[in-house]
Scaffold this active site. Sequence first.
Site, PDB file in Angstrom:
ATOM      1  N   ARG A  37       6.302   4.602  51.665  1.00 30.07           N
ATOM      2  CA  ARG A  37       6.719   5.323  52.882  1.00 30.07           C
ATOM      3  C   ARG A  37       6.875   4.397  54.075  1.00 30.07           C
ATOM      4  O   ARG A  37       6.545   4.772  55.199  1.00 30.07           O
ATOM      5  CB  ARG A  37       5.732   6.440  53.248  1.00 30.07           C
ATOM      6  CG  ARG A  37       5.762   7.634  52.355  1.00 30.07           C
ATOM      7  CD  ARG A  37       6.976   8.516  52.649  1.00 30.07           C
ATOM      8  NE  ARG A  37       7.160   9.500  51.601  1.00 30.07           N
ATOM      9  CZ  ARG A  37       6.607  10.709  51.597  1.00 30.07           C
ATOM     10  NH1 ARG A  37       5.882  11.086  52.604  1.00 30.07           N
ATOM     11  NH2 ARG A  37       6.812  11.523  50.592  1.00 30.07           N
ATOM     12  N   ARG A  41       8.155   8.763  59.291  1.00 27.72           N
ATOM     13  CA  ARG A  41       8.060   9.351  60.635  1.00 27.72           C
ATOM     14  C   ARG A  41       7.159   8.590  61.592  1.00 27.72           C
ATOM     15  O   ARG A  41       7.136   8.894  62.780  1.00 27.72           O
ATOM     16  CB  ARG A  41       7.597  10.805  60.517  1.00 27.72           C
ATOM     17  CG  ARG A  41       8.699  11.725  60.034  1.00 27.72           C
ATOM     18  CD  ARG A  41       8.160  13.081  59.645  1.00 27.72           C
ATOM     19  NE  ARG A  41       7.328  12.967  58.460  1.00 27.72           N
ATOM     20  CZ  ARG A  41       6.725  13.986  57.851  1.00 27.72           C
ATOM     21  NH1 ARG A  41       6.845  15.201  58.336  1.00 27.72           N
ATOM     22  NH2 ARG A  41       6.003  13.809  56.757  1.00 27.72           N
ATOM     23  N   ARG A  50      16.479  11.053  62.068  1.00 26.64           N
ATOM     24  CA  ARG A  50      16.322  12.247  61.234  1.00 26.64           C
ATOM     25  C   ARG A  50      16.416  13.543  62.048  1.00 26.64           C
ATOM     26  O   ARG A  50      16.608  14.608  61.479  1.00 26.64           O
ATOM     27  CB  ARG A  50      14.948  12.198  60.534  1.00 26.64           C
ATOM     28  CG  ARG A  50      14.845  11.222  59.386  1.00 26.64           C
ATOM     29  CD  ARG A  50      15.186  11.833  58.028  1.00 26.64           C
ATOM     30  NE  ARG A  50      14.440  13.049  57.767  1.00 26.64           N
ATOM     31  CZ  ARG A  50      14.937  14.277  57.809  1.00 26.64           C
ATOM     32  NH1 ARG A  50      16.196  14.462  58.104  1.00 26.64           N
ATOM     33  NH2 ARG A  50      14.176  15.336  57.557  1.00 26.64           N
ATOM     34  N   ASP A  86      14.164  10.853  47.702  1.00 28.67           N
ATOM     35  CA  ASP A  86      12.965  11.627  47.388  1.00 28.67           C
ATOM     36  C   ASP A  86      12.884  11.861  45.894  1.00 28.67           C
ATOM     37  O   ASP A  86      13.907  11.883  45.208  1.00 28.67           O
ATOM     38  CB  ASP A  86      12.968  12.965  48.127  1.00 28.67           C
ATOM     39  CG  ASP A  86      11.559  13.533  48.210  1.00 28.67           C
ATOM     40  OD1 ASP A  86      10.791  13.107  49.089  1.00 28.67           O
ATOM     41  OD2 ASP A  86      11.205  14.372  47.355  1.00 28.67           O
ATOM     42  N   TYR A 164       5.651  20.139  40.386  1.00 27.19           N
ATOM     43  CA  TYR A 164       6.377  20.708  41.531  1.00 27.19           C
ATOM     44  C   TYR A 164       7.251  21.879  41.110  1.00 27.19           C
ATOM     45  O   TYR A 164       7.350  22.890  41.801  1.00 27.19           O
ATOM     46  CB  TYR A 164       7.274  19.652  42.191  1.00 27.19           C
ATOM     47  CG  TYR A 164       6.582  18.924  43.323  1.00 27.19           C
ATOM     48  CD1 TYR A 164       6.253  19.587  44.500  1.00 27.19           C
ATOM     49  CD2 TYR A 164       6.268  17.579  43.225  1.00 27.19           C
ATOM     50  CE1 TYR A 164       5.621  18.932  45.535  1.00 27.19           C
ATOM     51  CE2 TYR A 164       5.636  16.909  44.253  1.00 27.19           C
ATOM     52  CZ  TYR A 164       5.312  17.592  45.409  1.00 27.19           C
ATOM     53  OH  TYR A 164       4.681  16.950  46.429  1.00 27.19           O
TER      54      TYR A 164
HETATM   55  O1  CP3 Z   1       8.516   5.074  50.288  1.00 32.17           O
HETATM   56  C1  CP3 Z   1       9.573   5.165  50.937  1.00 32.17           C
HETATM   57  O2  CP3 Z   1       9.654   4.819  52.137  1.00 32.17           O
HETATM   58  C2  CP3 Z   1      10.835   5.621  50.220  1.00 32.17           C
HETATM   59  C3  CP3 Z   1      11.206   6.992  50.373  1.00 32.17           C
HETATM   60  C4  CP3 Z   1      10.365   8.079  49.742  1.00 32.17           C
HETATM   61  C5  CP3 Z   1      10.277   9.367  50.312  1.00 32.17           C
HETATM   62  N1  CP3 Z   1       9.600  10.169  49.430  1.00 32.17           N
HETATM   63  C6  CP3 Z   1      10.845   9.770  51.603  1.00 32.17           C
HETATM   64  C7  CP3 Z   1      10.310  10.963  52.270  1.00 32.17           C
HETATM   65  C8  CP3 Z   1       9.667   8.104  48.542  1.00 32.17           C
HETATM   66  C9  CP3 Z   1       9.406   6.969  47.566  1.00 32.17           C
HETATM   67  C10 CP3 Z   1       9.210   9.436  48.348  1.00 32.17           C
HETATM   68  C11 CP3 Z   1       8.489   9.855  47.139  1.00 32.17           C
HETATM   69  C12 CP3 Z   1       7.854  11.172  47.096  1.00 32.17           C
HETATM   70  N2  CP3 Z   1       8.329  12.354  47.597  1.00 32.17           N
HETATM   71  C13 CP3 Z   1       6.651  11.438  46.423  1.00 32.17           C
HETATM   72  C14 CP3 Z   1       5.867  10.429  45.623  1.00 32.17           C
HETATM   73  C15 CP3 Z   1       5.000   9.588  46.477  1.00 32.17           C
HETATM   74  C16 CP3 Z   1       3.803  10.324  47.019  1.00 32.17           C
HETATM   75  O3  CP3 Z   1       3.790  10.552  48.217  1.00 32.17           O
HETATM   76  O4  CP3 Z   1       2.914  10.618  46.219  1.00 32.17           O
HETATM   77  C17 CP3 Z   1       6.372  12.801  46.566  1.00 32.17           C
HETATM   78  C18 CP3 Z   1       5.162  13.522  46.028  1.00 32.17           C
HETATM   79  C19 CP3 Z   1       7.450  13.368  47.299  1.00 32.17           C
HETATM   80  C20 CP3 Z   1       7.664  14.815  47.676  1.00 32.17           C
HETATM   81  C21 CP3 Z   1       7.678  14.941  49.134  1.00 32.17           C
HETATM   82  N3  CP3 Z   1       8.745  14.587  49.936  1.00 32.17           N
HETATM   83  C22 CP3 Z   1       6.613  15.323  49.980  1.00 32.17           C
HETATM   84  C23 CP3 Z   1       5.262  15.794  49.507  1.00 32.17           C
HETATM   85  C24 CP3 Z   1       7.064  15.191  51.302  1.00 32.17           C
HETATM   86  C25 CP3 Z   1       6.247  15.355  52.547  1.00 32.17           C
HETATM   87  C26 CP3 Z   1       6.549  16.567  53.324  1.00 32.17           C
HETATM   88  C27 CP3 Z   1       5.998  16.398  54.734  1.00 32.17           C
HETATM   89  O5  CP3 Z   1       6.494  17.115  55.590  1.00 32.17           O
HETATM   90  O6  CP3 Z   1       5.109  15.563  54.951  1.00 32.17           O
HETATM   91  C28 CP3 Z   1       8.402  14.733  51.243  1.00 32.17           C
HETATM   92  C29 CP3 Z   1       9.285  14.464  52.397  1.00 32.17           C
HETATM   93  C30 CP3 Z   1       9.609  13.044  52.650  1.00 32.17           C
HETATM   94  N4  CP3 Z   1      10.061  12.178  51.701  1.00 32.17           N
HETATM   95  C31 CP3 Z   1       9.542  12.377  53.908  1.00 32.17           C
HETATM   96  C32 CP3 Z   1       9.984  11.065  53.664  1.00 32.17           C
HETATM   97  C33 CP3 Z   1      10.142   9.964  54.666  1.00 32.17           C
HETATM   98  C34 CP3 Z   1       9.106  12.970  55.242  1.00 32.17           C
HETATM   99  C35 CP3 Z   1       9.972  14.080  55.725  1.00 32.17           C
HETATM  100  C36 CP3 Z   1      11.129  13.706  56.639  1.00 32.17           C
HETATM  101  O7  CP3 Z   1      11.598  12.554  56.678  1.00 32.17           O
HETATM  102  O8  CP3 Z   1      11.605  14.612  57.324  1.00 32.17           O
END
Ligand code: CP3
Length: 367
Positions: A37, A41, A50, A86, A164
């Site tokens: 990540r 944010r 975003r 994602d 999921y």
């Molecule tokens: O690591 C990176 O910077 C690359 C991008 C990346 C994202 N998600 C961007 C993202 C990666 C590798 C992921 C993987 C991901 N997504 C996982 C596996 C890693 C982990 O965290 O265990 C999982 C479980 C997800 C599913 C997911 N997507 C969740 C649980 C969330 C969070 C929701 C929240 O509001 O916090 C996301 C959203 C997400 N994916 C964000 C980002 C930067 C944040 C939301 C946004 O940008 O608006």
Amino acid sequence: DKDELIVPKDFPELKNDTFLRAARGEEVEHVPVWCMRQAGRYLPEFREARAGKDFFETCRSPEACCELTLQPLRRFPFDASIIFSDILVVPQAMGMDVQMCPGKGPIFPEPLKEPDDLQRLRPKVDVAAELGYVFKAITLTRHKLEGKVPLLGFTGAPWTLMSYMIEGGGSTTHSKAKRWLYRHPEASHKLLRQLTDVIVEYLLGQVKAGAQALQVFESHTGCLGPAEFKEFSLPYLRDIARRVKDKLKESGLDNVPMIVFAKDGHYGLEELSQSHYEVVGLDWTIDPRSARERTGGKVCLQGNMDPCALYATKDRISEIVKKMVEGFGTKGYIANLGHGVYPDMDPECVGAFVDAVHTHSRQLINR
Ligand code: CP3
């Protein structure tokens, strides 16, 4: 020329291959570091880019994904980049509706409830058609990176995606998905196999598009016991690595390092280190020295500072990093957090983490 940037060839020469050398267990001048990540944010420029846009719309725009991937590299000397996307784009490609609700996280309006619901999934997924936007984002980003650092692709692992698809969103117990494992083991294996087939094609497509390494996120390992892990997670993780590597060879493509990150799967560390992955990613619940002992120096290890240590002062972060690097040793090691950066973290502390890894590892290597 814009059109040339979406053709996966004539990429700029790689200037910093420290990450790739560490993944192969070769000598390095410093320990490479990146953060899960790292595009997120906690960066004001990320929030700005975003703002007001739907999350999955952003994922479908190669230009937006490229920009978000590059943002953290403009600030910090990371040794690797990871494509902005994602893990939930795979269930979407299989025919499921997934929304990202701000403040709530991912939501599946119609999750899988019973084995009959598997019929709602596309029997055959055209990965290039459904996920071609990710491949375009990778190719564009690989060009725009100008060879600064390698670009990682990634996927969710079958069990994590299955959970999921059944839970319909985040969960603490994962009891709906685990109910399938105990009550519908055959349907579970059917779904896991279907996911594995799509994932293998998806990862291959990412490498063909320009990804130089791959990480597989098994984020929901922690809710499984060792026996369930051995039956429902590990075989598919193994199958993915073996099939991707075989197919790369068949296609005349170079091997790329693969990382398996099974969060909270400490009970499976020995097996994970013998699962055809070059790198095993670790969360912060594992002690670096014991991880080394248990994996017998056979694989590269990645991790594992508690992300919450980024709330500490910079001096304290430096001390924690020094201990971590001493614990893992500087060979066959990629520094990272034990999970992703949280949105309320101070970018300066991420910078302090990166600098501390470089400084302490250089000192240890030159000693
Ligand atoms: O690591 C990176 O910077 C690359 C991008 C990346 C994202 N998600 C961007 C993202 C990666 C590798 C992921 C993987 C991901 N997504 C996982 C596996 C890693 C982990 O965290 O265990 C999982 C479980 C997800 C599913 C997911 N997507 C969740 C649980 C969330 C969070 C929701 C929240 O509001 O916090 C996301 C959203 C997400 N994916 C964000 C980002 C930067 C944040 C939301 C946004 O940008 O608006």
